[in-house]
Design an enzyme around this catalytic site. Sequence first.
Site, PDB file in Angstrom:
ATOM      1  CD  GLU A 148      -2.783  -1.295   2.333  1.00  0.00           C
ATOM      2  OE1 GLU A 148      -2.752  -0.468   3.245  1.00  0.00           O
ATOM      3  OE2 GLU A 148      -3.336  -2.400   2.436  1.00  0.00           O
TER       4      GLU A 148
ATOM      5  CG  MET B 103      14.301  -3.117   2.833  1.00  0.00           C
ATOM      6  SD  MET B 103      13.034  -4.370   2.540  1.00  0.00           S
ATOM      7  CE  MET B 103      11.548  -3.397   2.765  1.00  0.00           C
TER       8      MET B 103
ATOM      9  CG  LEU C 170      -0.965  -3.696 -12.021  1.00  0.00           C
ATOM     10  CD1 LEU C 170      -1.867  -2.620 -11.444  1.00  0.00           C
ATOM     11  CD2 LEU C 170      -1.296  -3.950 -13.491  1.00  0.00           C
TER      12      LEU C 170
END
Length: 415
Positions: free
Chosen positions: A59, A299, A327
Site C-alpha cells: 500500500e 529494500m 503491475l
Amino acid sequence: MTTLYTALLYLIQPLIWLRLWLRGRKAPAYRKRWAERYGYCSGKVLPHGIVLHSVSVGETLAAVPLVRALRHRYPTLPITVTTMTPTGKDVHHVYLPYDLPGSINRFLDTVDPRLVIIMETELWPNIIRILHQRKIPLVIANARLSERSAKGYKKLGGFMRDLLQRITLIAAQNAEDGDRFLSLGLKRSHLTVTGSLKFDISVTPELAAKAVTLRRQWASRRPVWIATSTHEGEEAIVLDAHRRLLQQFPDLLLILVPRHPERFKDACDLTQKRGFSFILRSSGEIPSSSTQVVIGDTMGELMMLYGIADLAFVGGSLVERGGHNPLEPAAHAIPVLMGPHIWNFKDICAKLQQAEGLITVTDVVSLQKEVANLLQDDDYRRYYGRHAVEVLHQNQGALQRLLQLLEPHLPPRAH
C-alpha cells in the site's frame, strides 16, 4: 459496542508487546519506537498538513505517486506518512498509534491534520469516531472490500453502518467494492469509484537507465528471470523449477526476492542447502558467469530489479496469501506469472488474464514449463509483455480522479 472493543484492545496490549518483541528477533525494527504506537510523536512531524496511512509495504508503494502528486500540488503542506509495520518505511514516517482513544487523541493533538487519507481498507472505530468529532475529513482511498470481509462486517449491523456514515468519502477501486460498502450502510453520496491507484505507476527514465546499466553488468548475454514477494514454501518451488531450467538453459540467472526482510536469511540458507552458487544483492558484487542465483535482500529496489529480468513470477500466489502486485513487472513490459491464489488482486489479475498478459502456474512442473516456453520464444515473450503493459496504460487515471476529490478538503492551490 465501541466501549467493549476499546476495553478489549486495552486488555490485549501485553500480548501485542509480546508479539512485537518476538517479531523483533528476526526484524529488530519491531523493537524500536514503541512510544509512537501510543501517539507520542512530538518533534517528529509537522502539524496542519495531511496524514496518509498505509498498513503494508504494498500500500505504501501504491501511495508513492499520490504523495508525489500532493507535494507537487501543495508544496507548502506537510505530509505525514504513517504505517503499521517497519517494512512500509520508504518515506519519512511515524507509526499510526493503536486504536486507543488516549493514543489517538495524543497523536491528533500533535499532528492536527487538515485531512486524513487511509489507503485501501483500514477501518479503526476509535480513529473514525474521533476524527468525526474533531471535524477532520477522512478519505479511504483506493478502497477495496472483499466478499469475505463484507460478510464479516455485516454481522456487526448498525455498528458498522454508524461507522461508515462518519467517513467523509470512500474512493473505491471498482463498482463491486463500492456496492459492498453500500450494502453495509455507506451513503451513496459518500462513495466514488475511482479505479485502482496501483495502475498509476510508471518506470521513470532514471529507473530504466539504472536497470539497463545493471543488466549489462550482471547478465549482458544471459537470460534472467525474477521471483519476487515470495513467502515460506514458495522459494523451494522456485529453486526446484530453477534447477530443472538450468538443464535446458545452463547460463540462466534467477533473482530471488523474498517478501519480508526477516525471511532473507531463510532464503539464503535454502539456496545454499540446495547447492546453488549465489550472491546477495546487498554485497554489491557483480554475478560471475558461474552465479546461478542473486538474492534480493535490499529494500526499495524491486522496481529496478524487475527491469533487469526477461520475465517475472510474483509470489504470495502459490501459497494461500492472496498474491502481490503484478503491475510492477507489467510496467516493464515483461510477462507475469502467478499462482492460483490471487484474491488480493482479483480484479487486476482478471484484466491481465483477459488480455493475455498473465500466465497462471500451479506447481514446480508448470512453473518450469511456462518459464521455459517464454525463454525459448522471443516473440511469445514479447507478446505477453506487451499485453501486460497495455493493461496498465489502459486503466490509468485513478490518481487524477482522486486528487480532484481531495481538492475541497485542502487549501486553494497556488497557480
